[in-house]
Design a protein around this motif. Structure first.
Motif, PDB file in Angstrom:
ATOM      1  N   HIS A   1      14.451   9.114   5.080  1.00 48.21           N
ATOM      2  CA  HIS A   1      15.216   9.871   4.092  1.00 48.21           C
ATOM      3  C   HIS A   1      14.938   9.378   2.666  1.00 48.21           C
ATOM      4  O   HIS A   1      15.838   9.232   1.850  1.00 48.21           O
ATOM      5  N   ILE A   2      13.647   9.098   2.398  1.00 44.06           N
ATOM      6  CA  ILE A   2      13.232   8.562   1.103  1.00 44.06           C
ATOM      7  C   ILE A   2      12.148   9.444   0.515  1.00 44.06           C
ATOM      8  O   ILE A   2      11.251   9.909   1.221  1.00 44.06           O
ATOM      9  N   GLN A   3      12.246   9.689  -0.797  1.00 40.77           N
ATOM     10  CA  GLN A   3      11.160  10.318  -1.533  1.00 40.77           C
ATOM     11  C   GLN A   3      10.794   9.418  -2.700  1.00 40.77           C
ATOM     12  O   GLN A   3      11.668   8.792  -3.305  1.00 40.77           O
ATOM     13  N   VAL A   4       9.509   9.344  -3.002  1.00 48.48           N
ATOM     14  CA  VAL A   4       9.046   8.505  -4.111  1.00 48.48           C
ATOM     15  C   VAL A   4       9.181   9.285  -5.415  1.00 48.48           C
ATOM     16  O   VAL A   4       8.679  10.409  -5.532  1.00 48.48           O
TER      17      VAL A   4
ATOM     18  N   ASP B   1       0.843  -1.191   0.000  1.00 52.26           N
ATOM     19  CA  ASP B   1       0.000   0.000   0.000  1.00 52.26           C
ATOM     20  C   ASP B   1       0.883   1.247   0.000  1.00 52.26           C
ATOM     21  O   ASP B   1       2.093   1.177   0.232  1.00 52.26           O
ATOM     22  N   TYR B   2       0.242   2.376  -0.259  1.00 50.37           N
ATOM     23  CA  TYR B   2       0.962   3.653  -0.236  1.00 50.37           C
ATOM     24  C   TYR B   2       1.135   4.125   1.200  1.00 50.37           C
ATOM     25  O   TYR B   2       0.308   3.840   2.079  1.00 50.37           O
ATOM     26  N   ILE B   3       2.224   4.867   1.448  1.00 48.17           N
ATOM     27  CA  ILE B   3       2.350   5.577   2.717  1.00 48.17           C
ATOM     28  C   ILE B   3       2.654   7.040   2.412  1.00 48.17           C
ATOM     29  O   ILE B   3       3.123   7.379   1.312  1.00 48.17           O
ATOM     30  N   THR B   4       2.395   7.900   3.355  1.00 44.37           N
ATOM     31  CA  THR B   4       2.471   9.343   3.119  1.00 44.37           C
ATOM     32  C   THR B   4       3.924   9.826   3.120  1.00 44.37           C
ATOM     33  O   THR B   4       4.806   9.177   3.702  1.00 44.37           O
TER      34      THR B   4
END
Length: 609
Positions: free
Chosen positions: A594-597, A583-586
């Protein structure tokens, strides 16, 4: 399926299960709990639990009108508790197909513990349901007798394995970490972010390094029902998370591991499947490839690959001569019994198309009609003597069909191995029985190559098993001069054409392990510095194996898919259709890691809107 006596009624609000009442219980007052499987006109209902079914007679007298109303109004699949007296069924009403078919229970009191809404499908094994629907409502699918049987069979076999390993042979059950680091080689691993910038855990493909380190630690005999993870994408009948019976021993050789596993399976084998005979037969990798075209042969049926190069050596056909004159060139064939009677031209065209698309390999077919010679465009190039030699070499009978391929040895073996299985499927779909579904044919496959040439770059080598596998003692010197020719101490266990286990004797010398990683495989040895350091600290000779529990139980249970022996499996694409995971997380939840999609352009635009 095992000779154990269980007390299913301890600690709970029932006196008996719905599957245990017999004529011997007549006259007893019992309390049953379960689901309403079926109800008929307020006269009786069938109550179901994990063990079986019991017919419940609903009272019709005025004194028990409230009981009748409770049970009459309860929807199918509602959970109820009933108390009543066991009685014999009237003459002519006994049901011999039902284990409890001699009795029924006349209810005195009843309580609906939980009512049930209308379900998306009926809880009956004969009701056809799509697999997607079954997985979406897995908690309902688990109520079926087949799923109940499969999961209990799995539990019982694992318990017997624990008993054999720990109680009889002194193995120690050790849990190893799930959060680890990347392992060079092998399958892709799932990555887990940490709160340290740029640092990630990996979920282990297996506890391979840990079990070797346990041997360095002097534990001597290790065992674990291990959860393993592989990010293999959409592969048929595979799961991203799966279970292994993981084993490692010190001071052991290949024969010792094999005898242990044979004893383990014999001890844990369910009585209902009949006894298994040990020792299991053994076959080299080279022999398996040459005769069956695969490293996991199904030995329940014949149709072996036969080398007919000598017959064709002087046949003036361009592609045949090109094949036999090359160093690894060969002409091989399989003979399909009664193929001309049961298979049609469209079947042979389909087989040829499959060979072309999957292997880029041409396949010819020749048929032998009664009182005639072989019929094929190839026939005109064969002399009478060559015809006779071919028929004799393949033991061709009337109405048999021969599939023939010419080319490089390994490629020809692989394509004919594939044709062998495809034709078996076709023949069985036409009513012939080649593979006995009740038979269990175990086979050890040994003497695998230690390394394989990489498909994308044949000049480089990769591990055939994993980088910790020891070379065959007879080939150790070749490791440093011609590593591609080295055989390994790797062994696979095959059951009915499926690999159910694989293992090896390990490298326990630090310098040899470093050489394999750094020089042969071109891997950074620093990734395994902890293991290399441990091997310098008095590591004993050791080896082990892992049995694929899901696959093994699937074969024992006769289930069509490993998803039928796993309580909550993932779909073909690795999704949980019940909870909609992954699922997606905000972004806020991602920030500590320290992650960006990096969204694809179309999805990024959709998210803005």
């Amino acid at each position: 399926c095992f000779l154990w006596i269980y007390n299913f009624n301890s600690f709970v609000a029932r006196t008996n299960t719905c599957g245990e009442l017999r004529s011997a219980h007549v006259g007893q007052e019992v309390t049953l709990c379960g689901w309403i499987q079926y109800q008929r006109q307020g006269l009786f209902l069938v109550l179901r639990d994990f063990q079986g079914l019991t017919q419940i007679i609903i009272p019709q007298d005025e004194a028990h009108s409230h009981v009748k109303k409770v049970l009459y109004d309860a929807p199918v699949e509602s959970v109820v508790r009933v108390t009543g007296t066991v009685t014999s069924r009237p003459p002519g009403q006994k049901n011999p197909r039902m284990p409890t078919g001699d009795i029924e229970v006349k209810v005195k009191t009843a309580e609906v513990l939980n009512s049930c809404k209308k379900l998306p499908f009926e809880i009956k094994d004969f009701i056809k349901k799509s697999e997607a629907l079954r997985m979406q409502y897995r908690y309902l699918d688990l109520r079926s007798f087949q799923m109940q049987h499969n999961l209990r069979l799995r539990s019982q076999m694992v318990m017997k394995m624990r008993e054999y390993l720990c109680n009889l042979h002194g193995f120690v059950d050790v849990e190893t970490p799930t959060l680890f680091k990347r392992t060079p080689g092998g399958a892709k691993e799932f990555v887990v972010p940490s709160r340290e910038p740029g640092r990630f855990y990996c979920l282990p493909q297996s506890p391979q390094q840990f079990k070797q380190l346990l041997m360095v630690g002097g534990l001597d005999r290790y065992f674990q029902v291990a959860r393993c993870y592989r990010d293999e994408g959409s592969k048929p009948d595979r799961q991203p998370e799966f279970t292994q019976i993981d084993i490692e021993m010190s001071f052991v050789d290949q024969a010792g591991i094999q005898r242990l596993i044979e004893g383990l399976l014999q001890y844990s084998w369910p009585n209902e499947r009949g006894p298994i005979t040990t020792p299991f037969p053994s076959m080299s990798y080279a022999e398996a490839l040459a005769e069956y075209g695969t490293d996991k042969p199904d030995t329940r049926f014949g149709i072996k690959i036969i080398d007919v190069s000598d017959v064709f050596r002087s046949v003036e056909i361009g592609f045949v001569q090109n094949a036999v004159n090359k160093p690894q060139g060969t002409v091989k064939a399989i003979c399909i019994p009664q193929g001309a009677r049961h298979l049609q031209n469209k079947d042979f065209e389909s087989l040829k198309e499959s060979a072309k698309s999957q292997f880029n390999q041409e396949v010819l077919h020749l048929s032998l009609k009664p009182y005639e010679s072989l019929k094929s465009p190839l026939s005109k190039f064969l002399s009478v003597e060559q015809h006779s030699e071919l028929i004799q070499a393949l033991k061709v009978q009337a109405d048999d069909v021969v599939l023939l391929a010419a080319g490089e040895h390994e490629k020809v073996c692989l394509v004919l191995g594939n044709m062998r299985l495809e034709t078996a499927n076709l023949l069985e779909s036409r009513g012939l029985v080649l593979r006995d579904p009740t038979a269990f044919h175990f086979l050890w496959v040994v003497d695998f190559p230690l390394f394989l040439h990489k498909e994308e770059n044949p000049a480089e080598l990769e591990s055939a098993h994993h980088p910790f596998t020891a070379p065959h003692p007879s080939d150790t010197s070749l490791l440093y001069s011609e590593p591609a020719k080295v055989r390994s101490q790797h062994y696979d266990l095959v059951l009915n054409g499926s690999e159910i286990g694989g293992g090896s004797i390990r490298i326990h010398n630090a310098e040899q392990q470093r050489f394999v990683l750094e020089t042969v495989l071109k891997e950074d040895p620093e990734l395994l510095s902890h293991l290399l350091e441990a091997l310098k600290c008095g590591a004993p000779p050791h080896g082990g194996i892992a049995l694929g529990l899901d696959r093994l139980i699937c074969l024992v249970a006769g289930a069509p898919s490993i998803r039928d022996v796993i309580a909550f499996p993932k779909s073909f694409k690795g999704r949980d259709l019940m909870s909609n995971a992954p699922d997606y997380i905000t972004p806020e939840e991602l920030e500590p890691y320290h992650i960006q999609v990096a969204w694809p352009a179309a999805e990024a635009e959709a998210n803005k809107n």
